[in-house]
Each structure stands twice: as structure tokens, then as C-alpha cells.
Design an enzyme around this catalytic site. Structure first.
Site, PDB file in Angstrom:
ATOM      1  N   ASN A 100       2.765  -7.413   5.786  1.00  0.00           N
ATOM      2  CA  ASN A 100       3.963  -6.607   5.478  1.00  0.00           C
ATOM      3  C   ASN A 100       4.668  -5.957   6.604  1.00  0.00           C
ATOM      4  O   ASN A 100       5.882  -5.443   6.679  1.00  0.00           O
ATOM      5  CB  ASN A 100       3.788  -5.498   4.295  1.00  0.00           C
ATOM      6  CG  ASN A 100       3.859  -6.353   2.963  1.00  0.00           C
ATOM      7  OD1 ASN A 100       4.268  -7.618   2.846  1.00  0.00           O
ATOM      8  ND2 ASN A 100       3.857  -5.720   2.019  1.00  0.00           N
ATOM      9  N   TYR A 101       4.049  -5.943   7.693  1.00  0.00           N
ATOM     10  CA  TYR A 101       4.518  -5.439   9.068  1.00  0.00           C
ATOM     11  C   TYR A 101       4.862  -6.532   9.969  1.00  0.00           C
ATOM     12  O   TYR A 101       4.256  -6.817  11.067  1.00  0.00           O
ATOM     13  CB  TYR A 101       3.581  -4.488   9.839  1.00  0.00           C
ATOM     14  CG  TYR A 101       3.240  -3.217   9.034  1.00  0.00           C
ATOM     15  CD1 TYR A 101       4.238  -2.814   8.092  1.00  0.00           C
ATOM     16  CD2 TYR A 101       2.396  -2.305   9.675  1.00  0.00           C
ATOM     17  CE1 TYR A 101       3.872  -1.409   7.263  1.00  0.00           C
ATOM     18  CE2 TYR A 101       2.026  -0.989   9.195  1.00  0.00           C
ATOM     19  CZ  TYR A 101       2.848  -0.620   7.924  1.00  0.00           C
ATOM     20  OH  TYR A 101       2.519   0.632   7.301  1.00  0.00           O
ATOM     21  N   ARG A 102       5.360  -7.606   9.190  1.00  0.00           N
ATOM     22  CA  ARG A 102       5.740  -8.708  10.117  1.00  0.00           C
ATOM     23  C   ARG A 102       5.863  -8.487  11.530  1.00  0.00           C
ATOM     24  O   ARG A 102       6.897  -7.734  12.070  1.00  0.00           O
ATOM     25  CB  ARG A 102       7.054  -9.503   9.586  1.00  0.00           C
ATOM     26  CG  ARG A 102       6.815 -10.357   8.268  1.00  0.00           C
ATOM     27  CD  ARG A 102       6.150 -11.276   8.166  1.00  0.00           C
ATOM     28  NE  ARG A 102       5.999 -12.122   6.959  1.00  0.00           N
ATOM     29  CZ  ARG A 102       5.327 -13.150   6.660  1.00  0.00           C
ATOM     30  NH1 ARG A 102       4.613 -13.768   7.501  1.00  0.00           N
ATOM     31  NH2 ARG A 102       5.519 -13.918   5.484  1.00  0.00           N
TER      32      ARG A 102
ATOM     33  N   TYR B 269       0.924  -1.232   0.164  1.00  0.00           N
ATOM     34  CA  TYR B 269       0.137  -0.003   0.036  1.00  0.00           C
ATOM     35  C   TYR B 269       0.901   1.375  -0.162  1.00  0.00           C
ATOM     36  O   TYR B 269       1.895   1.413   0.353  1.00  0.00           O
ATOM     37  CB  TYR B 269      -1.091  -0.046   1.149  1.00  0.00           C
ATOM     38  CG  TYR B 269      -0.147   0.643   2.411  1.00  0.00           C
ATOM     39  CD1 TYR B 269      -0.314   1.783   2.813  1.00  0.00           C
ATOM     40  CD2 TYR B 269       0.663  -0.265   3.240  1.00  0.00           C
ATOM     41  CE1 TYR B 269       0.086   2.471   4.023  1.00  0.00           C
ATOM     42  CE2 TYR B 269       1.181   0.308   4.420  1.00  0.00           C
ATOM     43  CZ  TYR B 269       1.023   1.591   4.897  1.00  0.00           C
ATOM     44  OH  TYR B 269       1.751   2.039   5.725  1.00  0.00           O
TER      45      TYR B 269
END
Length: 535
Positions: free
Chosen positions: A475-477, A187
Site C-alpha cells: 500500500n506504499y506503492r 494497517y
């Protein structure tokens, strides 16, 4: 006696080093021979393989470590690094790692916050994709093929080279690579107008567990769906994506406005109104909100709160001022607060570059430049009350370092089904929270302190965020929300984090994974598990 003991110890240490070097050389030789057997002799595959005894090993490993927490002497290092220079090198790396029983970690840009693309507890090999960076723009078709190792900055620059009225809706950090970014959803600041990067994937090329190169037609729609938001590293090695470009106006507008809590500025009203406006306003407008604890200039030695709005508007300043004068009057936006510019200049501005900076800086990969950081994520579905915000400000100030990034949804995100891609966080979410803490010093004590701090703030936010499940952004592991040991309870362990990342799409991802990689070769701490025969 003491001298004899020291001499014996020195001999033992020397023997250990010799033994380790011999094992290193033996594995290197075996792996290289396998690579050469599966690639064309003219492809120079030997130039792409690094063992721990290679003089360039450390610099190659460090180059794409984007979180300095995983750049310490105690961090477990890969036995080998394969820096694939063409597609056949990727195929061979998969085949050889599998045949030799070595776990393969795939790194495109290294921005995964938990470092799972280049860190592992057991022996492993890194397949580094940074040399696969081709970008082919087709203006007539309004599309682009981009390799996994190409960065978003390079993608934006190559599109800008060919067209001033086309762009791509992806992230605002230029050094993020396309492979991980797009496969996990992707995003950016055009999300409300154009949706996610993954919504514009037209085709893809992937190396499967057998070393075959598949495109959309040959992989089938199930696998294509899975790698379009489900995280590519669970299913194979993404080589490239074909993306649809989007129209960009010749003039866009940016501004940055801040409020500080203890300077007679109503931060609470400011943020409360933002919650109502940012997800519902004109789709062309993206207003990111930053909440940060800062040192008070009024009460010395204490912390206060700064709230900052950072904006991209796909239109001119007059349109933007008129819009926000009606919808967000507390902002008090004036035309002189705004900067009209081109889209490519707005990309640079969002990267904290001055307007007028040459776009060529987007080609700078900023190698080996990581700081220390921790990130987490949440989703907010109902506005937080003013009392709730006041309570949060108190907790943020008490903790002293961790801040928030609020990213508004709405617009295009309300128009796409949660099942269209594996990314489920569409309609129903007002905004996404990123919890953020950075520091510069290599200190175990600081890391322990900031880890506890961000976890505490995450706990404080429980009443205000999504529930059943408490959703998270792939995607923010974040390994705190669950890891998989891939034992007898692999599915159950995977479900813990899987439903937080993927919601109702998790089970479909498991079925795809089971079909394409039944032996679970492609795995990491939070990969998609396979179904056992019993299940």
C-alpha cells in the site's frame, strides 16, 4: 509570407483538434452503446460516462487525485471515466473495456502513492468507484458490509453511529477508501492489539474478468485469499467487503511527546529505547515515531532532527503512565501529558483535529486537495545501534527534507502466520519505515531534487533494513523497486517487486491470477503476472 505560414499552422491545429474531438466522440458513442447494452435502461448509465470533451471531465478526474505530481498538464489522461453508480455499471465497464481492447484502471480513493489507479502510458479508461459507498453495520452480528468507494472516515463514523464499543482496525487517514486499503493489507494504530484490516475480512464481492459478480462461496477460497491482502486490482474489481468489527474500550488515551536533537535532548537514546519498547510492550499500546529534519533554533541556517512519538492506548491514562514508567522511563511520561477520550475522538485527534471536533467531519472527502509527495517503505528486523542512529541523523539533516515514520509491529502481528493472507510481513519485523517527503509548489526542479533525495536516503538505509528480499509494503506503492512491461519476461519482472511485497506468497498469487485472469486483462505496472504456457 509569415502571415501565410501562421494561417496554415492555425488551420492545421484546428484540423488536429477537430480530428481529436471526432475520435473522442466516436469512442464515447461506442463505449456508451456497449454500456447500455449491458445494463438496465433505468440505471441511467449515460450519466456515469465522461469523455475528455465533457465539461465535467477535469473536475471528476481531479477529485480523487491524491498526489499532485500526477495532476499536471503533461500527465497522460484517461480517454474515458466511468463513475459507476451501481454494480451493473461495474460489470458493464469490465465487459466493454475488454471487448474494445481498452486497458482499465480501477480507482477507489486515489491514495496509491504512485498514481497507478489513474495514470497510464498507453490509452486507458478509469473505472471510478467513489459513488459505491454504501456501509451497512450489523451491531448484533458485530460486522459491517462496506463498499470499495466508501472512505475509512465514513466507515468509522457509521460504526460509531451504531455503537460506542465497536470499531475497526484500519488506517488513520479518513479519506482513504476501503477498496484499495483493505485489499492491500490495511494497517492502523490498533495493529498491535488487533492486527491488520485484512485479518477481519469475512466475505467479499468481486466482478471477475467475465463481468460476473462473485462472493466468497462462488469465487472459492484461493481467490478470496488473494484479494485479502494481495491487491484486488490484479484479480478483478472489488465491490465490497464484509468485515468483523472489534471491541473498543469506552476510554482510550492519546499523547504526543517530542525531542529535538540540538536542544540538549538525547534524541538518540530516546529512539534507541523506543526500538526496544514499542514492538514488545502491552499489545494495547501503539507508539508511532516520526523523525523529521527541521530548522535549528540553535545553529541558524542549519538543520537538526526532531523525534516525535504519537500514541494510542486502548485503556486509561493511569494504566498507560504506570506501564511506561516501568518500560520506557526515558520518556518521562506524566498524566498531564495524556488525554483520555473516546475512540471516535481519538480517530479525529490522529487526523490532527482538536479533541471535541464533531465526528461528522469524517464524512468530508476533501476533494481535489492533494499536495506533492513521494513515499517509500522498509522493514527493520534488528534494532539500529546508537552509532547507526547518529549516522542516520547526520544524513537526514544533510538531505534536509525527507523524514521517516516508524510504525511498530509485535503483539497480534506475531500470532498470525505469514501465509494466512498474502501480506507476509508479520513476526520478525520490529517496525516498518515509511520514507516521506512533501512539498507544495508545482516545480519540476523541486520534484527532481526531492526524488533524488528520498532515493539517496533509501540507499543510505540499506545496512539497517531487511535483506533477501529487502521487503516493501504494497500500500506504499513504489515503482522504483520494479515494474512489469508484460512481455516475454513478465513473470521474472513481476518477481522482482512481487517477492518484496509478498515474500513466499508471490507464487501462490501468480497461480491464482493465472487461473482467474489468464489473459491478464486486470493489470498495472506492479500487478501480479500470469504464468505463460511455457512456464
Amino acid at each position: 509570407m509569415m502571415r501565410n505560414s501562421i494561417a496554415v499552422l492555425a488551420i492545421l491545429l484546428l484540423l488536429v483538434r477537430v480530428s481529436s474531438a471526432a475520435e473522442d466522440d466516436s469512442l464515447y458513442t461506442t463505449f456508451l452503446r456497449c454500456l447500455e447494452n449491458h445494463t438496465d435502461p433505468t440505471s441511467h448509465v449515460s450519466d456515469t460516462l465522461y469523455s475528455q470533451s465533457n465539461g465535467s471531465y477535469t473536475s471528476v478526474l481531479r477529485a480523487y487525485i491524491r498526489n499532485a505530481r500526477f495532476n499536471s498538464s503533461s500527465t497522460n489522461k484517461p480517454l474515458l471515466i466511468v463513475t459507476a453508480a451501481d454494480e451493473s455499471h461495474v460489470q458493464a465497464a469490465v465487459v466493454c473495456s475488454k471487448s474494445l481492447g481498452l486497458q482499465l484502471k480501477i480507482r477507489s480513493g486515489g491514495h496509491d502513492y504512485a498514481g497507478i489507479s489513474y495514470v497510464n502510458d498507453s490509452p486507458f479508461v478509469i473505472l471510478d468507484m467513489f459513488q459505491l459507498r454504501s456501509i451497512s453495520v450489523d451491531v448484533a452480528d458485530q460486522s459491517v458490509w462496506v463498499d470499495s468507494g466508501a472512505t475509512l472516515g465514513e466507515l468509522y463514523y457509521r460504526v460509531w453511529e451504531k455503537s460506542r464499543v465497536l470499531g475497526f482496525p484500519a488506517g488513520v487517514c479518513p479519506t482513504v477508501a476501503a477498496g484499495g486499503h483493505i485489499s492491500g493489507g490495511g494497517y492502523g494504530n490498533m495493529i498491535r492489539k488487533h492486527g491488520l484490516a485484512v485479518d477481519y475480512v469475512l466475505d467479499a464481492k468481486i466482478v471477475d474478468v467475465n463481468g460476473n459478480i462473485l462472493d466468497r462461496k462462488s469465487m472459492g477460497e484461493d481467490l478470496f485469499w488473494a484479494i485479502s491482502g494481495g491487491g484486488g486490482a490484479s484479480f478483478g474489481v472489488i465491490l465490497s467487503y464484509k468485515l468483523k468489527l472489534v471491541p473498543i474500550p469506552e476510554t482510550v488515551t492519546v499523547f504526543r511527546v517530542e525531542r529535538i536533537l540540538d536542544q540538549n535532548q538525547s534524541v538518540t537514546d530516546f529512539v534507541y529505547e523506543w526500538q526496544k519498547v514499542a514492538p514488545t510492550t502491552d499489545d494495547r499500546l501503539f507508539m508511532r515515531m516520526l523523525i523529521q529534519p527541521i530548522s535549528s533554533q540553535v545553529r541558524k541556517g542549519q538543520k537538526t532532527i526532531r523525534a516525535t512519538i504519537v500514541t494510542l492506548f486502548l485503556g486509561n491514562a493511569d494504566q498507560l503512565v504506570s506501564l511506561l514508567d516501568k518500560e520506557f522511563p526515558i520518556l518521562g511520561l506524566k498524566k498531564e501529558n495524556c488525554t483520555e477520550t473516546s475512540w471516535i475522538d481519538s480517530v479525529l485527534w490522529w487526523d490532527n483535529r482538536a479533541i471535541g471536533t464533531k465526528p461528522e467531519v469524517l464524512l468530508d472527502r476533501e476533494l481535489d486537495s492533494a499536495n506533492f509527495l513521494i513515499r517509500k517503505s522498509d522493514y527493520v528486523q534488528t534494532p539500529i545501534s546508537k552509532d547507526g542512529l547518529e549516522w542516520i541523523w547526520k544524513k537526514v539533516a544533510e538531505l534536509g527534507k525527507t523524514g521517516f515514520v516508524f510504525n511498530p509491529y509485535g503483539g497480534k502481528m506475531n500470532e498470525i502466520s505469514p501465509a494466512a493472507t498474502p501480506f507476509p510481513h508479520r513476526a520478525g519485523n520490529l517496525y516498518k519505515i515509511q520514507y516521506s517527503v512533501n512539498w507544495n509548489e508545482n516545480s519540476p526542479e523541486l520534484e527532481k531534487n526531492y526524488t533524488a533525495q528520498i532515493r539517496r536516503l533509501f540507499s543510505y538505509m540499506t545496512p539497517f533494513v531487511s535483506k533477501n528480499p529487502r521487503s516493501a509494503f504494497l500500500n506504499y506503492r513504489d515503482l522504483d523497486i520494479g515494474i512489469n512491461t508484460f512481455g516475454e519476461n513478465s513473470y521474472e519482472e513481476g518477481e522482482v517487486y512481487g517477492v518484496k511485497y509478498f515474500g513466499d506468497n508471490f507464487d501462490r498469487l501468480v497461480k491464482v491470477k493465472t487461473a482467474v485472469d489468464p489473459d491478464n486483462f486486470f493489470r498495472n505496472e506492479q500487478s501480479i503476472p500470469t504464468l505463460s504456457s511455457k512456464a
